[in-house]
Design a protein around this motif. Structure first.
Motif: not given
Length: 66
Positions: A29, A31-32, A60-63, A65-66
């Motif tokens: 895990s 950061l990008p 992907s936590f970012r995905a 959240l979408r």
């Protein structure tokens, strides 16, 4: 034959090899852009050399959240 760009004589490769040969679950895990994909690909290559069955789950936590 090493398909990884991580040199086999490096400390990182040695640690990945140790993990691949002794652990049932390994989590990468961070950061990008920190190299997770590089580490996972090397880890998969080592696991295959050792005759291990290796599966991956990508989250992907970012995905999420979408």
């Amino acid at each position: 034959m090493n398909t990884s760009i991580i040199p086999e004589d490096s400390k990182l490769y040695t640690q990945l090899y140790k993990l691949a040969s002794t652990q049932k679950v390994v989590i990468f895990s961070g950061l990008p852009g920190v190299g997770k994909s590089l580490y996972v690909n090397c880890f998969l290559s080592i696991g295959q050399k050792l005759g291990k069955k290796v599966s991956t789950i990508h989250f992907s936590f970012r995905a999420f959240l979408r």
